[in-house]
Scaffold this motif. Structure first.
Motif, PDB file in Angstrom:
ATOM      1  N   PRO A   1      -0.639   2.484   5.564  1.00 27.29           N
ATOM      2  CA  PRO A   1       0.257   2.757   4.620  1.00 27.29           C
ATOM      3  C   PRO A   1      -0.032   3.268   3.048  1.00 27.29           C
ATOM      4  CG  PRO A   1      -1.177   0.622   4.376  1.00 27.29           C
ATOM      5  CD  PRO A   1      -1.414   1.350   5.699  1.00 27.29           C
ATOM      6  N   GLU A   2      -1.604   3.784   3.216  1.00 27.65           N
ATOM      7  CA  GLU A   2      -1.473   4.431   1.529  1.00 27.65           C
ATOM      8  C   GLU A   2      -1.351   5.826   2.466  1.00 27.65           C
ATOM      9  OE1 GLU A   2      -3.904   2.767   3.922  1.00 27.65           O
ATOM     10  OE2 GLU A   2      -5.492   4.026   4.208  1.00 27.65           O
ATOM     11  N   GLY A   3      -0.561   6.538   3.134  1.00 33.37           N
ATOM     12  CA  GLY A   3      -0.680   7.944   3.304  1.00 33.37           C
ATOM     13  C   GLY A   3       1.081   8.005   2.879  1.00 33.37           C
TER      14      GLY A   3
ATOM     15  N   GLY B   1       0.784  -0.971   0.034  1.00 36.17           N
ATOM     16  CA  GLY B   1       0.031   0.274   0.087  1.00 36.17           C
ATOM     17  C   GLY B   1       1.307   1.706   0.020  1.00 36.17           C
ATOM     18  N   VAL B   2       2.190   1.334   0.040  1.00 31.80           N
ATOM     19  CA  VAL B   2       2.972   2.744   0.597  1.00 31.80           C
ATOM     20  C   VAL B   2       3.568   2.443  -1.255  1.00 31.80           C
ATOM     21  CG1 VAL B   2       5.168   3.310   0.892  1.00 31.80           C
ATOM     22  CG2 VAL B   2       4.005   2.047   2.385  1.00 31.80           C
ATOM     23  N   HIS B   3       3.609   3.859  -1.473  1.00 34.51           N
ATOM     24  CA  HIS B   3       3.873   4.269  -2.977  1.00 34.51           C
ATOM     25  C   HIS B   3       5.316   5.172  -3.017  1.00 34.51           C
ATOM     26  CE1 HIS B   3      -0.773   4.120  -2.970  1.00 34.51           C
ATOM     27  NE2 HIS B   3      -0.894   4.907  -1.851  1.00 34.51           N
TER      28      HIS B   3
ATOM     29  N   GLN C   1       8.684   2.991  10.934  1.00 32.59           N
ATOM     30  CA  GLN C   1       9.308   3.982  11.811  1.00 32.59           C
ATOM     31  C   GLN C   1       8.713   5.081  11.416  1.00 32.59           C
ATOM     32  OE1 GLN C   1      13.429   5.103  11.800  1.00 32.59           O
ATOM     33  NE2 GLN C   1      13.645   6.443  13.481  1.00 32.59           N
ATOM     34  N   ILE C   2       8.627   5.809  10.359  1.00 35.49           N
ATOM     35  CA  ILE C   2       7.176   6.601   9.476  1.00 35.49           C
ATOM     36  C   ILE C   2       5.906   6.517   9.891  1.00 35.49           C
ATOM     37  CG2 ILE C   2       7.200   8.489   7.645  1.00 35.49           C
ATOM     38  CD1 ILE C   2       9.051   7.449   6.877  1.00 35.49           C
ATOM     39  N   ARG C   3       5.424   5.474   9.754  1.00 34.05           N
ATOM     40  CA  ARG C   3       4.077   5.520  10.106  1.00 34.05           C
ATOM     41  C   ARG C   3       3.931   5.346  11.901  1.00 34.05           C
ATOM     42  NH1 ARG C   3       3.018   0.162   6.922  1.00 34.05           N
ATOM     43  NH2 ARG C   3       0.814   0.518   7.853  1.00 34.05           N
ATOM     44  N   ASN C   4       4.871   4.941  12.611  1.00 33.86           N
ATOM     45  CA  ASN C   4       4.207   5.597  13.772  1.00 33.86           C
ATOM     46  C   ASN C   4       5.258   6.528  14.149  1.00 33.86           C
ATOM     47  OD1 ASN C   4       4.453   2.457  14.439  1.00 33.86           O
ATOM     48  ND2 ASN C   4       5.964   1.595  14.947  1.00 33.86           N
TER      49      ASN C   4
END
Lengths: 253, 253
Positions: B236-238, B55-57, B197-200
């Motif tokens: 994840p999509e953000g 889902g990560v771009h 790390q970034i998503r947290n």
């Protein structure tokens, strides 16, 4: 019967366009069916500022919807968004409109953006949102050519055969072309546009950007009033309806 | 055997992530199969700068691919893009890389963007590309909180349980939060990041933005070195992988 003004955002990809037609799902149908769900099953009529084609997107389309039920605009927005799931169509803002207001006929200015992805690689992230043109474009030449089209003219040369407008005369207030990274953007503003006018303008400016035609050519096409002289109709997916301006204030919530 | 460097753009939505796994189609698999089609069916190995989650771009992921066949980089790009159709994955740039170069281990800086759509209405145009947070966020407070996390720290509190990195110490070079219209953007840069790390970080900064926690709280979470203290893992999509920087010059074409 209260009249509501709605600012709509949609991804045009899965729709047959704004207008209801037998061939598939329209934005109008999804909105009207959501309205009916709030109005005891009575199907309301939705009228849009611009009847966008299949595949054309909107960030700021405006529609009117008359319902029998009176609700606070913010509650109406939430309720319509609930009923329009999972379609890629939402009400961003809502307002109670004056009874004299009409989403289509009260509009004094409309703004559109046409996006061209101008690089070799086809789009991955922006597929369905841009027109992919691999050959390098001269955006400055396109902009210069566009300036020759501003003002009040007979735009017959840039009008679709199916166009139902009574007159081909329109006043083009803005037609800016600019490069932004890998994209070439065309920003168009007018009180109203003819059917396919922006896509025909984009397809014609493209010829200038590719160096196939000179900067004066789009003006000569305009003066010919002959559709067969203009460039191709650019594909719908690059086009987004950005905003509508009205003479009277709408108390958006 | 020539080693190629490839800058990749992809829409992460339909993939199980960068890495091959039994459960579905990975970006690595699509790229390697396109490479095999050019190399007489021999499956090459692709290594990426960052193993993005499902889902990560990516706008600027970088991968290496060693092929038996020597080709001009621009021809390789065109050929891979042809074979990767219709998947939303393209090679934007290609280069012949020095044999000593490694897409993952030679990277000296990585940049990511996290997008939050901060308005009442769910996303229509940006569905699958943003995290939708309807309650108003204080981006300035989030930014102030983020500044307390810069520098070299043990990021155990912001690390996924499944993280395979040898050490939880990372040097965060940039963590900027800014409002841009209806969106709140988080820009993060570091030599490397831990898993999630970034998503947290995004999920923890959200608590500050909502006013549920004070500006000092994300720093206290960091110092606790305790994952259970931090906020949720943002979806994840953000997240989009923006760029990779290398110490040595790559002659991109």
């Amino acid at each position: 019967m209260p009249l509501y003004a709605l600012t709509l955002e949609y991804d045009g990809t899965p729709f047959v366009g704004w207008q209801r037609q037998g061939s598939g799902l329209s934005i109008q149908q999804v909105l009207e069916e959501a309205g009916a769900a709030l109005d005891g099953g009575v199907m309301p009529l939705a009228i849009a500022a611009g009847r966008t084609d299949a595949g054309v997107h909107a960030e700021g389309q405006v529609a009117q919807l008359a319902l029998q039920r009176e609700m606070a605009p913010e509650r109406l927005r939430e309720a319509l968004n609930f009923h329009m799931k999972p379609h890629p169509l939402v009400v961003v803002r809502a307002a109670l409109a004056p009874a004299s207001w009409n989403a289509r006929f009260s509009a004094v200015q409309r703004g559109y953006r046409y996006r061209i992805l101008n690089r070799r690689a086809r789009p991955a992230l922006e597929a369905g949102r841009v027109w992919h043109v691999p050959a390098p474009l001269d955006a400055a030449a396109m902009h210069a050519a566009a300036q020759g089209l501003l003002g009040r003219h007979d735009f017959s040369a840039y009008r679709a055969a199916a166009c139902q407008a009574k007159t081909p005369v329109r006043t083009l207030g803005r037609l800016d072309v600019m490069r932004q990274g890998e994209e070439v953007l065309i920003l168009a503003e007018a009180r109203s546009f003819l059917h396919h006018q922006i896509r025909n303008l984009a397809g014609t400016l493209l010829e200038v950007g590719l160096g196939k035609r000179g900067v004066e050519w789009p003006r000569r096409v305009l003066e010919s009033q002959d559709r067969s002289k203009a460039g191709q109709t650019a594909p719908p997916e690059g086009l987004t309806f950005l905003f509508v301006r009205y003479g009277e204030e709408i108390g958006w919530l």
